[in-house]
Write a protein that holds these residues in place. Structure first.
Motif, PDB file in Angstrom:
ATOM      1  N   ASN A 124      57.178  30.885 -52.820  1.00 20.13           N
ATOM      2  CA  ASN A 124      56.677  30.640 -53.755  1.00 20.13           C
ATOM      3  C   ASN A 124      55.225  31.758 -53.485  1.00 20.13           C
ATOM      4  O   ASN A 124      55.100  32.527 -54.388  1.00 20.13           O
ATOM      5  N   LEU A 125      54.915  31.470 -52.049  1.00 20.56           N
ATOM      6  CA  LEU A 125      54.008  33.064 -52.147  1.00 20.56           C
ATOM      7  C   LEU A 125      54.852  34.143 -52.022  1.00 20.56           C
ATOM      8  O   LEU A 125      54.380  35.347 -52.680  1.00 20.56           O
ATOM      9  N   GLY A 126      56.322  34.482 -51.991  1.00 21.87           N
ATOM     10  CA  GLY A 126      56.624  35.913 -51.971  1.00 21.87           C
ATOM     11  C   GLY A 126      57.255  35.879 -53.714  1.00 21.87           C
ATOM     12  O   GLY A 126      56.966  37.366 -53.526  1.00 21.87           O
ATOM     13  N   ALA A 164      58.346  37.934 -47.144  1.00 27.49           N
ATOM     14  CA  ALA A 164      58.194  37.178 -48.499  1.00 27.49           C
ATOM     15  C   ALA A 164      58.932  38.353 -49.299  1.00 27.49           C
ATOM     16  O   ALA A 164      59.220  37.937 -50.401  1.00 27.49           O
ATOM     17  N   VAL A 165      59.632  39.309 -48.494  1.00 27.97           N
ATOM     18  CA  VAL A 165      59.597  40.793 -49.942  1.00 27.97           C
ATOM     19  C   VAL A 165      60.954  41.767 -49.082  1.00 27.97           C
ATOM     20  O   VAL A 165      61.656  41.827 -50.000  1.00 27.97           O
ATOM     21  N   THR A 166      60.945  41.542 -47.685  1.00 28.76           N
ATOM     22  CA  THR A 166      61.223  43.538 -47.354  1.00 28.76           C
ATOM     23  C   THR A 166      62.643  43.113 -47.934  1.00 28.76           C
ATOM     24  O   THR A 166      63.249  43.736 -48.134  1.00 28.76           O
ATOM     25  N   ILE A 167      63.383  41.857 -47.606  1.00 28.99           N
ATOM     26  CA  ILE A 167      65.051  41.667 -47.930  1.00 28.99           C
ATOM     27  C   ILE A 167      65.083  42.297 -49.551  1.00 28.99           C
ATOM     28  O   ILE A 167      66.373  43.111 -49.525  1.00 28.99           O
ATOM     29  N   VAL A 168      64.531  42.466 -50.769  1.00 29.55           N
ATOM     30  CA  VAL A 168      64.588  43.332 -51.421  1.00 29.55           C
ATOM     31  C   VAL A 168      63.508  44.289 -52.028  1.00 29.55           C
ATOM     32  O   VAL A 168      63.861  44.928 -52.882  1.00 29.55           O
ATOM     33  N   ASP A 169      63.042  44.127 -51.060  1.00 26.51           N
ATOM     34  CA  ASP A 169      62.091  45.154 -51.897  1.00 26.51           C
ATOM     35  C   ASP A 169      61.177  45.977 -49.871  1.00 26.51           C
ATOM     36  O   ASP A 169      59.713  45.923 -49.655  1.00 26.51           O
ATOM     37  N   LEU A 199      66.510  34.063 -46.856  1.00 25.87           N
ATOM     38  CA  LEU A 199      67.085  34.267 -48.268  1.00 25.87           C
ATOM     39  C   LEU A 199      66.432  33.753 -49.391  1.00 25.87           C
ATOM     40  O   LEU A 199      66.581  34.272 -50.446  1.00 25.87           O
ATOM     41  N   GLY A 200      65.206  33.881 -49.202  1.00 25.03           N
ATOM     42  CA  GLY A 200      63.873  33.297 -49.871  1.00 25.03           C
ATOM     43  C   GLY A 200      63.879  34.927 -50.889  1.00 25.03           C
ATOM     44  O   GLY A 200      62.902  34.567 -52.024  1.00 25.03           O
TER      45      GLY A 200
END
Length: 430
Positions: free
Chosen positions: A18-20, A62-67, A399-400
């Motif tokens: 949820n932080l991500g 928290a973010v890198t995989i999609v942004d 996968l988060g």
């Protein structure tokens, strides 16, 4: 006190997922609030042992995989902390667990929509279909009510101890998640027994083994598993923690899923090969010159009961292959018996609306929505509660961000984050 403003989304729980979600929502116009009863962000504080690392690469932030361009990336955190060259020369893919926790705290400090010391007590639906969320603020000592179109439940998992051991729990018998807090007293005892086969058991055993020479205790480690086996960490094996495998697993028949999960334990429950090697190397060094250690390791042996007597605990063990019982005594017992997902009390107000399967588990759709029997335009999503429907990747940090991208694209009703269908080299089905 009621807040009549209708938010786009409320997050229940502020763990890594949820932080991500909160960090990735910064690219949208969604109005959000996130609540957690803790006083601040803390990730498994009871297992924050020196020298321990994440079991996933630092890109599982928290973010890198999609942004990867996000200001909340781990690389930007290093830049802001003036540690980029330190990390560059470290030349490691797996970062210290303490640094991951500090990175998450760094994100949390930048997001005012995160409300700590606030426990979500109840969630109900209004006549219009919105969610009415009742929150108790321990800081203000008052109850507050909020309204939102959507809710994302991210309370994660809770420490699991088999019911037959509950009566023994206390200062000397406890779950591994409490180890760091009780470590000082543990070191003063005469005998310590660790029970479990996973990474937590191994890390605690290694920590106690490293400190054993400075203290005088007997150290034992038992597991009912077939051995002290390493976690599967081959590159093709790791592809099971991908959107592709999640998609494949979700479409399998329900009756097959449990059987598959039971066979995949070593994909996510084993011991890292580094920790296993560190333990062996220490044992080898301690036995130079025919020296003996006050250490006992034994697999295939299950703890059946714990009974207290005169400040010590009598443990009844069962060796599965020999089919024999044995008794032993220990002053401290550390139960590294894992974690399980649970239905938080705050969902009781929605019990009649939620759909349940025949085993009493929530029915979860492929896009992480909980299935409601009065489905409308407002949705309830879940994070890390979908192991039974989506497979081994549910608790995986890698996968988060992908899961959050799927959720955010639904909240915003447009593609805010691009996701890909082909992320691995192998095919999982026909």
């Amino acid at each position: 006190m009621a807040n009549k403003q209708i938010l786009d989304v409320i997050g229940v729980g502020i763990g890594p997922f949820n932080l991500g979600l909160a960090a990735l929502l910064e690219k949208t116009e969604c109005r959000s609030l996130f609540f957690d009863r803790k006083t601040c962000f803390e990730w498994h504080p009871g297992m924050m042992l020196e020298g321990t690392t994440l079991q996933v690469p630092f890109m599982a932030d928290a973010v890198t995989i999609v942004d990867p361009t996000s200001p909340f990336s781990f690389m930007n955190y290093l830049h802001e902390q003036k540690r980029l060259y330190h990390f560059y020369f470290l030349e490691k893919f797996h970062i210290p667990r303490a640094e991951y926790n500090h990175y998450c705290q760094w994100i949390a400090e930048q997001l005012p929509q995160l409300q700590f010391e606030c426990e979500v007590e109840n969630i109900e639906q209004t006549e219009e279909g919105h969610f009415c969320v009742t929150v108790f603020s321990s800081r203000k000592k008052e109850q507050e009510t909020y309204y939102a179109k959507h809710v994302v439940v991210g309370v994660g998992t809770s420490p699991y101890v088999p019911e037959r051991f509950h009566s023994a729990l206390g200062d000397q018998v406890f779950h591994s998640s409490q180890y760091k807090n009780k470590q000082e007293n543990v070191l003063k005892t005469t005998s310590v027994t660790v029970v479990g086969s996973g990474q937590s058991a191994a890390e605690i055993f290694h920590d106690l083994l490293a400190k054993q020479q400075s203290h005088d205790y007997k150290l034992s480690w038992y597991t009912r598993s077939n051995g002290f086996y390493p976690m599967e960490y081959s590159k093709l094996g790791l592809e099971h923690f991908s959107p592709d495998y999640t998609r494949y697993f979700y479409k399998l028949p329900k009756e097959k899923k449990k059987t598959i999960l039971d066979k995949q334990a070593l994909l996510y429950k084993g011991i890292s090969s580094d920790t296993s090697a560190d333990i062996y190397d220490l044992l080898y060094e301690r036995t130079i010159g025919a020296k003996t250690t006050n250490v006992h390791l034994q697999a295939l042996t299950e703890l059946e009961s714990i009974k207290e007597k005169n400040g010590h605990y009598h443990l009844s063990m069962y060796q599965h292959e020999q089919e024999e019982n044995m008794q032993l005594e220990s002053e401290v017992v550390i139960l590294a018996t894992g974690y399980r997902s649970y239905i938080p009390d705050c969902l009781k107000g929605l019990k009649s609306v939620l759909e349940w399967d025949e085993t009493g588990q929530l029915v979860i759709q492929e896009d992480y929505k909980l299935k409601l029997n009065n489905a409308g335009h407002n949705h309830l999503f879940i994070q890390n509660g979908e192991l039974h429907t989506h497979g081994v990747g549910a608790p995986d940090l890698g996968l988060g961000a992908f899961r959050n991208a799927i959720i955010i694209n639904q909240l915003a009703e447009k593609e805010v984050y691009q996701t890909y269908k082909n992320n691995v080299f192998q095919q999982f089905g026909i």
